[in-house]
Scaffold this motif. Sequence first.
Motif, PDB file in Angstrom:
ATOM      1  N   ASP A  29       0.812  -1.151   0.003  1.00  0.00           N
ATOM      2  CA  ASP A  29      -0.070  -0.242   0.126  1.00  0.00           C
ATOM      3  C   ASP A  29       0.933   1.046  -0.088  1.00  0.00           C
ATOM      4  OD1 ASP A  29       0.727  -0.167   2.631  1.00  0.00           O
ATOM      5  OD2 ASP A  29      -0.994   0.395   3.441  1.00  0.00           O
ATOM      6  N   THR A  30       0.403   2.402   0.141  1.00  0.00           N
ATOM      7  CA  THR A  30       1.061   3.610   0.197  1.00  0.00           C
ATOM      8  C   THR A  30       1.905   3.690   1.273  1.00  0.00           C
ATOM      9  OG1 THR A  30      -1.020   4.857  -0.407  1.00  0.00           O
ATOM     10  CG2 THR A  30       0.658   6.117   0.728  1.00  0.00           C
ATOM     11  N   PRO A  31       3.309   3.978   1.011  1.00  0.00           N
ATOM     12  CA  PRO A  31       4.483   3.851   1.931  1.00  0.00           C
ATOM     13  C   PRO A  31       4.338   4.913   2.892  1.00  0.00           C
ATOM     14  CG  PRO A  31       5.322   4.488  -0.211  1.00  0.00           C
ATOM     15  CD  PRO A  31       3.865   4.211  -0.465  1.00  0.00           C
ATOM     16  N   LYS A  32       5.021   4.454   4.008  1.00  0.00           N
ATOM     17  CA  LYS A  32       5.113   5.375   5.142  1.00  0.00           C
ATOM     18  C   LYS A  32       6.461   6.086   5.114  1.00  0.00           C
ATOM     19  CE  LYS A  32       2.244   3.275   8.440  1.00  0.00           C
ATOM     20  NZ  LYS A  32       1.652   1.971   8.079  1.00  0.00           N
ATOM     21  N   LEU A  33       6.749   7.037   5.749  1.00  0.00           N
ATOM     22  CA  LEU A  33       8.048   7.549   5.826  1.00  0.00           C
ATOM     23  C   LEU A  33       8.665   7.158   6.967  1.00  0.00           C
ATOM     24  CD1 LEU A  33       9.986   9.987   4.940  1.00  0.00           C
ATOM     25  CD2 LEU A  33       9.084  11.229   6.558  1.00  0.00           C
ATOM     26  N   ILE A  34       9.697   6.548   6.485  1.00  0.00           N
ATOM     27  CA  ILE A  34      10.416   5.682   7.760  1.00  0.00           C
ATOM     28  C   ILE A  34      11.314   6.650   8.374  1.00  0.00           C
ATOM     29  CG2 ILE A  34      11.812   3.514   8.401  1.00  0.00           C
ATOM     30  CD1 ILE A  34       9.159   2.846   7.080  1.00  0.00           C
ATOM     31  N   LEU A  35      11.372   6.796   9.605  1.00  0.00           N
ATOM     32  CA  LEU A  35      12.467   7.665  10.432  1.00  0.00           C
ATOM     33  C   LEU A  35      13.195   6.627  11.344  1.00  0.00           C
ATOM     34  CD1 LEU A  35       9.811  10.224  12.074  1.00  0.00           C
ATOM     35  CD2 LEU A  35      10.982  10.317   9.774  1.00  0.00           C
ATOM     36  N   GLY A  36      14.526   6.884  11.229  1.00  0.00           N
ATOM     37  CA  GLY A  36      15.403   6.120  11.994  1.00  0.00           C
ATOM     38  C   GLY A  36      15.924   7.067  12.957  1.00  0.00           C
ATOM     39  N   PHE A  37      15.955   6.944  14.205  1.00  0.00           N
ATOM     40  CA  PHE A  37      16.647   7.610  15.661  1.00  0.00           C
ATOM     41  C   PHE A  37      18.135   7.306  15.660  1.00  0.00           C
ATOM     42  CE2 PHE A  37      11.978   7.749  15.923  1.00  0.00           C
ATOM     43  CZ  PHE A  37      11.889   9.206  15.701  1.00  0.00           C
ATOM     44  N   TYR A  38      18.989   8.024  15.590  1.00  0.00           N
ATOM     45  CA  TYR A  38      20.530   7.761  15.375  1.00  0.00           C
ATOM     46  C   TYR A  38      21.424   8.791  16.745  1.00  0.00           C
ATOM     47  CZ  TYR A  38      20.059   5.160  11.333  1.00  0.00           C
ATOM     48  OH  TYR A  38      19.826   4.294  10.467  1.00  0.00           O
ATOM     49  N   ASP A  39      22.265   8.121  17.058  1.00  0.00           N
ATOM     50  CA  ASP A  39      23.109   8.922  18.106  1.00  0.00           C
ATOM     51  C   ASP A  39      23.887  10.005  17.457  1.00  0.00           C
ATOM     52  OD1 ASP A  39      24.400   8.100  21.260  1.00  0.00           O
ATOM     53  OD2 ASP A  39      25.219   9.681  20.008  1.00  0.00           O
ATOM     54  N   GLN A  40      23.951  11.226  17.766  1.00  0.00           N
ATOM     55  CA  GLN A  40      24.655  12.290  17.164  1.00  0.00           C
ATOM     56  C   GLN A  40      26.080  11.983  17.192  1.00  0.00           C
ATOM     57  OE1 GLN A  40      24.007  14.642  15.544  1.00  0.00           O
ATOM     58  NE2 GLN A  40      24.999  16.689  15.830  1.00  0.00           N
ATOM     59  N   ASN A  41      26.843  11.495  18.185  1.00  0.00           N
ATOM     60  CA  ASN A  41      27.931  11.301  18.381  1.00  0.00           C
ATOM     61  C   ASN A  41      28.533   9.951  17.717  1.00  0.00           C
ATOM     62  OD1 ASN A  41      28.368  13.705  20.019  1.00  0.00           O
ATOM     63  ND2 ASN A  41      27.507  12.280  21.728  1.00  0.00           N
ATOM     64  N   THR A  42      27.815   8.912  17.936  1.00  0.00           N
ATOM     65  CA  THR A  42      28.349   7.707  17.250  1.00  0.00           C
ATOM     66  C   THR A  42      27.857   7.139  15.982  1.00  0.00           C
ATOM     67  OG1 THR A  42      26.678   6.258  18.319  1.00  0.00           O
ATOM     68  CG2 THR A  42      28.751   6.595  19.866  1.00  0.00           C
ATOM     69  N   GLY A  43      26.511   7.912  15.488  1.00  0.00           N
ATOM     70  CA  GLY A  43      26.127   7.486  14.488  1.00  0.00           C
ATOM     71  C   GLY A  43      25.369   6.198  14.484  1.00  0.00           C
ATOM     72  N   GLU A  44      25.279   5.576  15.571  1.00  0.00           N
ATOM     73  CA  GLU A  44      24.556   4.464  15.774  1.00  0.00           C
ATOM     74  C   GLU A  44      22.932   4.619  16.019  1.00  0.00           C
ATOM     75  OE1 GLU A  44      26.063   0.911  16.262  1.00  0.00           O
ATOM     76  OE2 GLU A  44      27.587   2.148  14.913  1.00  0.00           O
ATOM     77  N   LEU A  45      22.143   3.414  15.608  1.00  0.00           N
ATOM     78  CA  LEU A  45      20.787   3.721  16.126  1.00  0.00           C
ATOM     79  C   LEU A  45      20.507   3.839  17.476  1.00  0.00           C
ATOM     80  CD1 LEU A  45      19.159   1.014  13.931  1.00  0.00           C
ATOM     81  CD2 LEU A  45      18.373   3.305  13.956  1.00  0.00           C
ATOM     82  N   LYS A  46      19.722   4.621  18.134  1.00  0.00           N
ATOM     83  CA  LYS A  46      19.636   4.958  19.494  1.00  0.00           C
ATOM     84  C   LYS A  46      18.111   4.891  19.843  1.00  0.00           C
ATOM     85  CE  LYS A  46      20.761   8.380  22.798  1.00  0.00           C
ATOM     86  NZ  LYS A  46      21.640   9.630  22.848  1.00  0.00           N
ATOM     87  N   GLU A  47      17.414   4.400  20.661  1.00  0.00           N
ATOM     88  CA  GLU A  47      16.278   4.781  21.033  1.00  0.00           C
ATOM     89  C   GLU A  47      16.013   5.935  21.725  1.00  0.00           C
ATOM     90  OE1 GLU A  47      15.359   1.512  23.758  1.00  0.00           O
ATOM     91  OE2 GLU A  47      14.687  -0.058  22.078  1.00  0.00           O
TER      92      GLU A  47
END
Lengths: 160, 235
Positions: A29-47
Motif C-alpha cells: 500500500d501507500t508507503p510510510k515515511l520511515i524515520l530512524g533515530f541515531y546517536d549524534q556522536n556515534t552514528g548508531e541507532l539509538k532509542e
Amino acid sequence: MKNKSLLICLFLFLLSCEPDDICLSSIEDTPKLILGFYDQNTGELKEVNNLKIQGLSNEEIYTYQTIDSIGIPLKNSENLTVYTLTKDFNENTSNSGNEDKIYFNYNYNWNYISRACGFITTYDIQDIIIKNDSENWILNTEIIETNIIDEKNIHVKIFH
Amino acid sequence: MKKIYMLKYFISFLTLTLCLSNFSQEKTKDSLYKSTYGLKLGIDLSKQIRMLTEPDYKGLVLIGDYRFSEKIYIAFEIGSEEKLVENEVLNFNTKGSFFKTGINYNIFKNIQDLENEIYIGFRFGSAQFDHQINSFTIYNTDQYWSQNNIKNPISHDNLIASWLEFIVGFNAQVVKNLYMGLNLKVNRLLSQKTPNNFNNLYIPGFNKVLENNNVGVGFSYTIQYQIPFFRKVKN
C-alpha cells in the motif's frame, strides 16, 4: 441441446469468477515515511525514550512508545505534513517531555495499481525543517532516500 | 426521458419491420427448395435491456450480415457505448465507439424451406474510447490522516484497442424475413493503447477487461430484418 446448456454454464462460470476484484494483501500500500533515530556522536541507532508522535491539528496520537525507528504516514494530497515528536512524554501529565515540531515538505504522485487496489501515493521528499525552540532534542536530520516508494529502508535519519 | 425516447424508437422500428415483412414473396411450390440471399440489418437489443437494468450504461449497436454463399455470411457491427464503472476504490466513465467485422458459418441444416441459422464465427473488433476518472481511493492501510478519498477528475483520451471474438449463436426466422437471435462471444485482446498511470478496465464493444488475462466475454440478443436480394435453389 446438451451442448447449448453446457455453453450457458460455461458463460455463467466465466461471469462469476473475477479474481482481479480482490485487492490482495501482498500488494504494497501507500508507503510510510520511515524515520530512524541515531546517536549524534556515534552514528548508531539509538532509542528515544517514551516518544509520542502526533500530527499537527490531528487529535489522535499516532504512537507512544520507546523506539529507534518508525514509519509515519504523510498526507496524500498536500505538500506538507507536520508532526510533533515529544521525547520523555508521560501520558499522565499533559505538556510533559520535550516537544519538537518537524515539517516534511514533499511532492506527491498518485500511482495506479489495479482495479481492486486503486491508487497508491508515492512521495519525493524536498526538505525537512525542525522548528527552533529553546531546547531542541532533535539535533540534526538527514534525508537518506528522497523517493518514498517502499518501506524497505530508513528514509530519514534523525540525530539526537 | 431518454429511456422513453429509446422505447418509442424500438416500437416504431418493430412496427416498421413487421410492416415490411408483409411484402413477402409468394411461395413457389417447387419440388426443389430455395433459400433467400440478402442483407440482414438490425439491432443488438441486449444493450437496450442493459440500459433499463443498469442506470449508468448507454449503448446503441447496429448489426448486419450479408449472405455470401450457402453457409457463409459476412457480418458487421457498429456501435457506441458509455459506461460508468464504480467499485470500492474507483469511479470512472468510459465512452467510445467500435466497429466489428467477420464471418458467420451456418452449421444448421434447414429442412424444407425453413431458413434458420446456428452459426459459429469470428469477428475482428476495434474501438476508440476515452476514460474519465471521477474519483478514486488511495490504497493505504493507515487511516491516520483520513485523506484517502481523492476527488480529482483525470482524463485519458484517444485510446484504442483491437481484439478477436469467437462467436456462437443462432438466428430464428420468426416471421418472413424477420430474425431474432442470441449469441455468446469470447473475446481476446490483440492490442491496446493503455493510458499513462491507468488501465483500460472497460472497452466499448469488448466489455469488461480483466487485468490478469486478456480474455473477455459478452452476449447479444439480436433482432434483424432481411432485405431479400434473390432466391437460390439449395444444393
